[in-house]
Write an enzyme that holds these catalytic residues in place. Structure first.
Site, mmCIF file in Angstrom:
data_model
loop_
_atom_site.group_PDB
_atom_site.id
_atom_site.type_symbol
_atom_site.label_atom_id
_atom_site.label_comp_id
_atom_site.label_asym_id
_atom_site.label_seq_id
_atom_site.Cartn_x
_atom_site.Cartn_y
_atom_site.Cartn_z
ATOM 1 N N GLY A 12 0.786 -1.226 0.000
ATOM 2 C CA GLY A 12 0.000 0.000 0.000
ATOM 3 C C GLY A 12 0.819 1.276 0.000
ATOM 4 O O GLY A 12 0.290 2.346 0.289
ATOM 5 N N SER A 13 2.093 1.199 -0.365
ATOM 6 C CA SER A 13 2.929 2.409 -0.342
ATOM 7 C C SER A 13 2.466 3.438 -1.379
ATOM 8 O O SER A 13 2.451 4.641 -1.095
ATOM 9 C CB SER A 13 4.404 2.062 -0.529
ATOM 10 N N ASN A 14 2.083 3.000 -2.560
ATOM 11 C CA ASN A 14 1.552 3.944 -3.553
ATOM 12 C C ASN A 14 0.196 4.488 -3.121
ATOM 13 O O ASN A 14 -0.103 5.663 -3.322
ATOM 14 C CB ASN A 14 1.463 3.300 -4.938
ATOM 15 N N LEU A 85 -2.581 -7.009 -8.732
ATOM 16 C CA LEU A 85 -2.048 -8.082 -9.562
ATOM 17 C C LEU A 85 -3.082 -8.846 -10.384
ATOM 18 O O LEU A 85 -2.720 -9.677 -11.194
ATOM 19 C CB LEU A 85 -1.259 -9.063 -8.686
ATOM 20 N N ILE A 88 -8.186 -6.756 -14.693
ATOM 21 C CA ILE A 88 -9.449 -6.032 -14.498
ATOM 22 C C ILE A 88 -10.520 -6.648 -15.397
ATOM 23 O O ILE A 88 -10.301 -6.825 -16.599
ATOM 24 C CB ILE A 88 -9.266 -4.531 -14.813
ATOM 25 N N ASN A 102 -2.852 2.538 -14.594
ATOM 26 C CA ASN A 102 -1.916 1.672 -13.883
ATOM 27 C C ASN A 102 -0.519 2.253 -14.035
ATOM 28 O O ASN A 102 -0.246 3.015 -14.961
ATOM 29 C CB ASN A 102 -1.967 0.260 -14.478
ATOM 30 N N HIS A 104 3.498 0.874 -14.257
ATOM 31 C CA HIS A 104 4.339 -0.310 -14.446
ATOM 32 C C HIS A 104 5.782 0.093 -14.142
ATOM 33 O O HIS A 104 6.230 1.149 -14.590
ATOM 34 C CB HIS A 104 4.218 -0.813 -15.886
ATOM 35 N N ASP A 145 -0.735 -4.631 -19.374
ATOM 36 C CA ASP A 145 0.284 -3.655 -19.764
ATOM 37 C C ASP A 145 0.249 -3.253 -21.240
ATOM 38 O O ASP A 145 1.259 -2.840 -21.800
ATOM 39 C CB ASP A 145 1.688 -4.158 -19.401
ATOM 40 N N GLU A 174 7.963 6.509 -9.204
ATOM 41 C CA GLU A 174 6.534 6.239 -9.003
ATOM 42 C C GLU A 174 5.934 7.257 -8.042
ATOM 43 O O GLU A 174 4.903 7.863 -8.324
ATOM 44 C CB GLU A 174 6.322 4.836 -8.428
#
Length: 190
Positions: A12-14, A85, A88, A102, A104, A145, A174
């Site tokens: 959950g850092s982002n 991961l 969708i 997203n 990457h 991606d 990021e």
């Protein structure tokens, strides 16, 4: 007010970075966090920041019906993937056209696709002998991606790099760019 949902499977850092970035925003708020992992650190991030969260089983997520109902109920207008991961579901993609993005941890189109996440990506980049890596922010479509690229930022690969060291430099990109680019997309469109 544009209401955002974050999908995440990991620490959950982002997500934390996004919550902090949009905390006092006048027109964008993080409304909901979804995860497919009951042990994911993103749950603690949601609790500490008083953001509603929901854990969906893989089967519930893949059908997309319950997820779509939740998104509509909370009036979500944009979805951010942050270390998520699972693929969708088509139902969600169809209902959120150009409203799911997203990030990457490499420069697409290289080093993307199923299984290319975390240290796997950085290992592949280093094995390629490329001279740089970076991030790619892209729209989400039905293939891993392969959505339209929105933004890329680069960092050099250093002589003594290993996957962990490279990942730390990529992660700095990021944290710096993902919220800023997301804000521009939400406010000004694609």
């Amino acid at each position: 007010m544009k209401k955002i949902a974050i999908f995440g499977s990991g620490r959950g850092s982002n997500a934390k970075n996004f919550i902090n970035y949009f905390k006092s925003h006048k027109s964008i708020s993080i409304k909901l966090i979804f995860t497919n992992s009951p042990n994911a650190g993103i749950i603690d991030v949601a609790k500490k920041n008083k953001v509603d969260f929901k854990i969906l089983t893989k089967a519930d997520f893949q059908s997309g019906k319950e997820l779509l109902n939740d998104l509509k109920f909370h009036k979500i207008s944009f979805i951010i993937l942050a270390g998520f991961l699972l693929k969708i579901p088509e139902l969600i993609i169809a209902n959120f056209k150009n409203a799911i993005i997203n990030i990457h941890p490499a420069l697409l189109p290289k080093f993307g696709g199923k299984g290319m996440y975390g240290l796997n990506v950085h290992k592949a980049v280093l094995e390629s002998n490329d001279s740089f890596s970076g991030i790619t922010i892209h729209y989400v479509n039905s293939e891993y991606d392969k959505g339209k690229i929105i933004f890329q930022a680069k960092c050099n690969i250093l002589k003594d790099d290993n996957p962990t060291l490279l990942s730390k430099r990529v992660q700095k990109l990021e944290y710096k760019f993902y919220p800023i680019i997301t804000e521009k997309i939400i406010i000004h469109g694609n």
